[in-house]
Design a protein around this motif. Structure first.
Motif, PDB file in Angstrom:
ATOM      1  N   ILE A   1       0.856  -1.193   0.000  1.00 45.11           N
ATOM      2  CA  ILE A   1       0.000   0.000   0.000  1.00 45.11           C
ATOM      3  C   ILE A   1       0.891   1.243   0.000  1.00 45.11           C
ATOM      4  O   ILE A   1       1.673   1.457   0.930  1.00 45.11           O
ATOM      5  N   ALA A   2       0.786   2.040  -1.039  1.00 43.51           N
ATOM      6  CA  ALA A   2       1.533   3.301  -1.108  1.00 43.51           C
ATOM      7  C   ALA A   2       0.710   4.401  -0.435  1.00 43.51           C
ATOM      8  O   ALA A   2      -0.523   4.385  -0.474  1.00 43.51           O
ATOM      9  N   LEU A   3       1.402   5.338   0.180  1.00 46.19           N
ATOM     10  CA  LEU A   3       0.739   6.444   0.860  1.00 46.19           C
ATOM     11  C   LEU A   3       1.635   7.674   0.821  1.00 46.19           C
ATOM     12  O   LEU A   3       2.836   7.557   0.551  1.00 46.19           O
ATOM     13  N   PRO A   4       1.079   8.867   1.065  1.00 47.15           N
ATOM     14  CA  PRO A   4       1.897  10.088   1.002  1.00 47.15           C
ATOM     15  C   PRO A   4       3.020  10.072   2.033  1.00 47.15           C
ATOM     16  O   PRO A   4       2.836   9.621   3.165  1.00 47.15           O
ATOM     17  N   ASN A   5       4.187  10.584   1.648  1.00 47.63           N
ATOM     18  CA  ASN A   5       5.319  10.636   2.587  1.00 47.63           C
ATOM     19  C   ASN A   5       5.427  11.980   3.292  1.00 47.63           C
ATOM     20  O   ASN A   5       6.319  12.197   4.092  1.00 47.63           O
ATOM     21  N   GLU A   6       4.515  12.888   2.996  1.00 48.86           N
ATOM     22  CA  GLU A   6       4.494  14.212   3.631  1.00 48.86           C
ATOM     23  C   GLU A   6       3.760  14.071   4.971  1.00 48.86           C
ATOM     24  O   GLU A   6       2.705  13.432   5.040  1.00 48.86           O
ATOM     25  N   PRO A   7       4.292  14.621   6.085  1.00 51.52           N
ATOM     26  CA  PRO A   7       3.787  14.331   7.432  1.00 51.52           C
ATOM     27  C   PRO A   7       2.286  14.460   7.636  1.00 51.52           C
ATOM     28  O   PRO A   7       1.657  13.562   8.193  1.00 51.52           O
ATOM     29  N   VAL A   8       1.689  15.570   7.223  1.00 55.08           N
ATOM     30  CA  VAL A   8       0.261  15.776   7.468  1.00 55.08           C
ATOM     31  C   VAL A   8      -0.582  14.750   6.722  1.00 55.08           C
ATOM     32  O   VAL A   8      -1.502  14.145   7.268  1.00 55.08           O
ATOM     33  N   ASN A   9      -0.260  14.531   5.447  1.00 56.33           N
ATOM     34  CA  ASN A   9      -1.057  13.595   4.655  1.00 56.33           C
ATOM     35  C   ASN A   9      -0.717  12.142   4.964  1.00 56.33           C
ATOM     36  O   ASN A   9      -1.541  11.250   4.755  1.00 56.33           O
ATOM     37  N   GLU A  10       0.476  11.894   5.487  1.00 60.79           N
ATOM     38  CA  GLU A  10       0.795  10.550   5.951  1.00 60.79           C
ATOM     39  C   GLU A  10      -0.082  10.216   7.160  1.00 60.79           C
ATOM     40  O   GLU A  10      -0.654   9.114   7.256  1.00 60.79           O
ATOM     41  N   ALA A  11      -0.195  11.156   8.091  1.00 56.66           N
ATOM     42  CA  ALA A  11      -1.050  10.959   9.266  1.00 56.66           C
ATOM     43  C   ALA A  11      -2.496  10.731   8.840  1.00 56.66           C
ATOM     44  O   ALA A  11      -3.201   9.862   9.377  1.00 56.66           O
ATOM     45  N   ARG A  12      -2.918  11.494   7.865  1.00 55.81           N
ATOM     46  CA  ARG A  12      -4.280  11.365   7.332  1.00 55.81           C
ATOM     47  C   ARG A  12      -4.496   9.969   6.736  1.00 55.81           C
ATOM     48  O   ARG A  12      -5.534   9.333   6.966  1.00 55.81           O
ATOM     49  N   ALA A  13      -3.505   9.485   5.986  1.00 51.30           N
ATOM     50  CA  ALA A  13      -3.603   8.168   5.360  1.00 51.30           C
ATOM     51  C   ALA A  13      -3.602   7.054   6.398  1.00 51.30           C
ATOM     52  O   ALA A  13      -4.376   6.090   6.305  1.00 51.30           O
ATOM     53  N   LEU A  14      -2.751   7.171   7.409  1.00 50.35           N
ATOM     54  CA  LEU A  14      -2.687   6.150   8.454  1.00 50.35           C
ATOM     55  C   LEU A  14      -3.995   6.081   9.245  1.00 50.35           C
ATOM     56  O   LEU A  14      -4.464   4.999   9.611  1.00 50.35           O
ATOM     57  N   THR A  15      -4.580   7.249   9.494  1.00 50.70           N
ATOM     58  CA  THR A  15      -5.866   7.285  10.198  1.00 50.70           C
ATOM     59  C   THR A  15      -6.943   6.597   9.372  1.00 50.70           C
ATOM     60  O   THR A  15      -7.787   5.858   9.908  1.00 50.70           O
ATOM     61  N   MET A  16      -6.909   6.810   8.055  1.00 51.86           N
ATOM     62  CA  MET A  16      -7.876   6.146   7.187  1.00 51.86           C
ATOM     63  C   MET A  16      -7.661   4.640   7.173  1.00 51.86           C
ATOM     64  O   MET A  16      -8.621   3.862   7.197  1.00 51.86           O
ATOM     65  N   LEU A  17      -6.413   4.198   7.174  1.00 54.22           N
ATOM     66  CA  LEU A  17      -6.123   2.762   7.210  1.00 54.22           C
ATOM     67  C   LEU A  17      -6.618   2.136   8.511  1.00 54.22           C
ATOM     68  O   LEU A  17      -7.075   0.986   8.526  1.00 54.22           O
ATOM     69  N   GLU A  18      -6.548   2.916   9.585  1.00 53.26           N
ATOM     70  CA  GLU A  18      -7.094   2.419  10.851  1.00 53.26           C
ATOM     71  C   GLU A  18      -8.613   2.298  10.754  1.00 53.26           C
ATOM     72  O   GLU A  18      -9.208   1.302  11.203  1.00 53.26           O
ATOM     73  N   GLN A  19      -9.261   3.295  10.166  1.00 52.15           N
ATOM     74  CA  GLN A  19     -10.711   3.263  10.005  1.00 52.15           C
ATOM     75  C   GLN A  19     -11.147   2.084   9.136  1.00 52.15           C
ATOM     76  O   GLN A  19     -12.232   1.519   9.332  1.00 52.15           O
ATOM     77  N   LEU A  20     -10.302   1.699   8.194  1.00 50.40           N
ATOM     78  CA  LEU A  20     -10.620   0.590   7.296  1.00 50.40           C
ATOM     79  C   LEU A  20     -10.291  -0.771   7.906  1.00 50.40           C
ATOM     80  O   LEU A  20     -10.526  -1.810   7.284  1.00 50.40           O
ATOM     81  N   GLY A  21      -9.723  -0.760   9.108  1.00 51.09           N
ATOM     82  CA  GLY A  21      -9.433  -2.010   9.795  1.00 51.09           C
ATOM     83  C   GLY A  21      -8.187  -2.719   9.312  1.00 51.09           C
ATOM     84  O   GLY A  21      -8.053  -3.935   9.463  1.00 51.09           O
ATOM     85  N   ILE A  22      -7.249  -1.955   8.773  1.00 46.96           N
ATOM     86  CA  ILE A  22      -6.016  -2.549   8.248  1.00 46.96           C
ATOM     87  C   ILE A  22      -4.901  -2.514   9.282  1.00 46.96           C
ATOM     88  O   ILE A  22      -4.033  -3.390   9.329  1.00 46.96           O
ATOM     89  N   LEU A  23      -4.932  -1.507  10.144  1.00 46.01           N
ATOM     90  CA  LEU A  23      -3.929  -1.387  11.201  1.00 46.01           C
ATOM     91  C   LEU A  23      -4.537  -0.715  12.418  1.00 46.01           C
ATOM     92  O   LEU A  23      -5.672  -0.217  12.366  1.00 46.01           O
ATOM     93  N   LYS A  24      -3.770  -0.695  13.492  1.00 45.87           N
ATOM     94  CA  LYS A  24      -4.207  -0.017  14.718  1.00 45.87           C
ATOM     95  C   LYS A  24      -3.106   0.918  15.185  1.00 45.87           C
ATOM     96  O   LYS A  24      -1.936   0.531  15.267  1.00 45.87           O
ATOM     97  N   LEU A  25      -3.478   2.166  15.472  1.00 45.95           N
ATOM     98  CA  LEU A  25      -2.520   3.135  15.991  1.00 45.95           C
ATOM     99  C   LEU A  25      -2.442   3.016  17.515  1.00 45.95           C
ATOM    100  O   LEU A  25      -3.368   2.520  18.163  1.00 45.95           O
ATOM    101  N   LYS A  26      -1.346   3.479  18.070  1.00 45.47           N
ATOM    102  CA  LYS A  26      -1.160   3.421  19.521  1.00 45.47           C
ATOM    103  C   LYS A  26      -2.221   4.269  20.222  1.00 45.47           C
ATOM    104  O   LYS A  26      -2.630   5.313  19.693  1.00 45.47           O
ATOM    105  N   PRO A  27      -2.676   3.854  21.396  1.00 41.98           N
ATOM    106  CA  PRO A  27      -3.679   4.624  22.147  1.00 41.98           C
ATOM    107  C   PRO A  27      -3.179   6.043  22.439  1.00 41.98           C
ATOM    108  O   PRO A  27      -2.016   6.247  22.784  1.00 41.98           O
ATOM    109  N   GLY A  28      -4.064   7.000  22.282  1.00 43.78           N
ATOM    110  CA  GLY A  28      -3.731   8.382  22.613  1.00 43.78           C
ATOM    111  C   GLY A  28      -2.995   9.147  21.536  1.00 43.78           C
ATOM    112  O   GLY A  28      -2.702  10.336  21.714  1.00 43.78           O
ATOM    113  N   VAL A  29      -2.708   8.504  20.420  1.00 40.89           N
ATOM    114  CA  VAL A  29      -2.004   9.199  19.338  1.00 40.89           C
ATOM    115  C   VAL A  29      -2.932  10.213  18.682  1.00 40.89           C
ATOM    116  O   VAL A  29      -4.083   9.904  18.364  1.00 40.89           O
TER     117      VAL A  29
END
Length: 277
Positions: free
Chosen positions: A135-163
């Motif tokens: 899975i390719a995603l943006p390497n720019e910090p703001v949009n990388e965070a945005r992409a990771l959050t979407m991947l979490e919403q899609l049930g592909i990964l889980k971010l650390k609590p409180g992030v």
């Protein structure tokens, strides 16, 4: 003596004429209203070209549209005053860029925005994601965070609590539900990478400008307000007449009609103020 008097009079007349021309030229320049708008190629430059520019031209402006192909140069150009306005970034990106580059930038108004999407040329659903999927995603910090959050919403990964979702990085991934391989790339390169990866999270402007359609996305982001695109100016310009006219252009019935009636704008996320138009 007469010759001297004649030459002196001629000199005065020429001087007066030159001054008159200069004054006339200066007045013409002052009376001319020019606004230079920078935008990334794609939907936001299309919006300007199709509705905002015609509206401003009816108000007497000479509108120049400058298109950019990255997320860095539009803010540099605005800061250096080679453009007056830019339209390409969300408010989170703006804040981060202004802070890290020591620039003063001012968000003016949020506008209808293309959501980030998960696209693929090889798969048609999330059910096809398995161990080893790339899975390719943006390497720019703001949009990388945005992409990771979407991947979490899609049930592909889980971010650390409180992030903080807007500040998440790969270091904040607690676990993968599937052992996918993330490939951070320059945002502008993501559409071209579709042939080399299984999926790519692509910012809306780059997706549409590359020929992709929102209806072709495997999944679309549920875009929060802080990821809506904002029209951006320099703070010292916020009380200038062109700024009020620019806001009026985006709030105009012509712009509302374009976004709500043209099929190519279907699927855009609307700011609250626009929903009432």
């Amino acid at each position: 003596m007469k010759r001297f008097s004649f030459l002196f009079t001629l000199f005065i007349l020429l001087l007066a004429g030159t001054a008159g021309c200069s004054s006339s030229s200066s007045s013409a320049q002052e009376g001319k209203k020019t606004i230079t708008i920078g935008a990334t190629a794609g939907p936001y430059s299309d919006q300007i070209r199709e509705a905002i520019q015609p509206y401003l031209e009816k108000k007497g402006y000479n509108v120049k549209l400058v298109e950019f192909n990255d997320y860095v140069q539009p803010n540099i150009a605005l800061h250096q005053k080679s453009i007056d306005v830019n339209v390409f970034q969300n408010s989170m990106y703006l804040k981060n860029f202004a802070r890290t580059h020591h620039m003063q930038l001012h968000p003016l108004i949020s506008i209808p925005t293309v959501p980030i999407g998960l696209y693929s040329k090889k798969h048609s659903s999330l059910d096809e994601i398995k161990d080893g999927t790339t899975i390719a995603l943006p390497n720019e910090p703001v949009n990388e965070a945005r992409a990771l959050t979407m991947l979490e919403q899609l049930g592909i990964l889980k971010l650390k609590p409180g992030v903080e979702p807007t500040k998440a990085s790969e270091n904040d991934i607690a676990q993968f539900y599937k052992k996918v391989i993330l490939k951070p790339l320059d945002p502008a390169q993501l559409p071209r990478a579709l042939g080399d990866v299984d999926y790519a999270l692509i910012n809306g402007n780059y997706a549409l400008s590359s020929g992709l359609k929102l209806t072709e996305a495997v999944a679309l982001e549920k875009t929060p307000d802080y990821y809506l695109i904002v029209v951006t100016i320099r703070p010292e310009d916020k009380d200038k007449p062109f700024v009020n006219d620019l806001i009026a252009a985006y709030r105009s019935k012509e712009f509302a009609k374009l976004i709500k009636k043209d099929p190519k704008y279907k699927g855009y996320v609307w700011p609250d103020w626009f929903k009432k138009q």
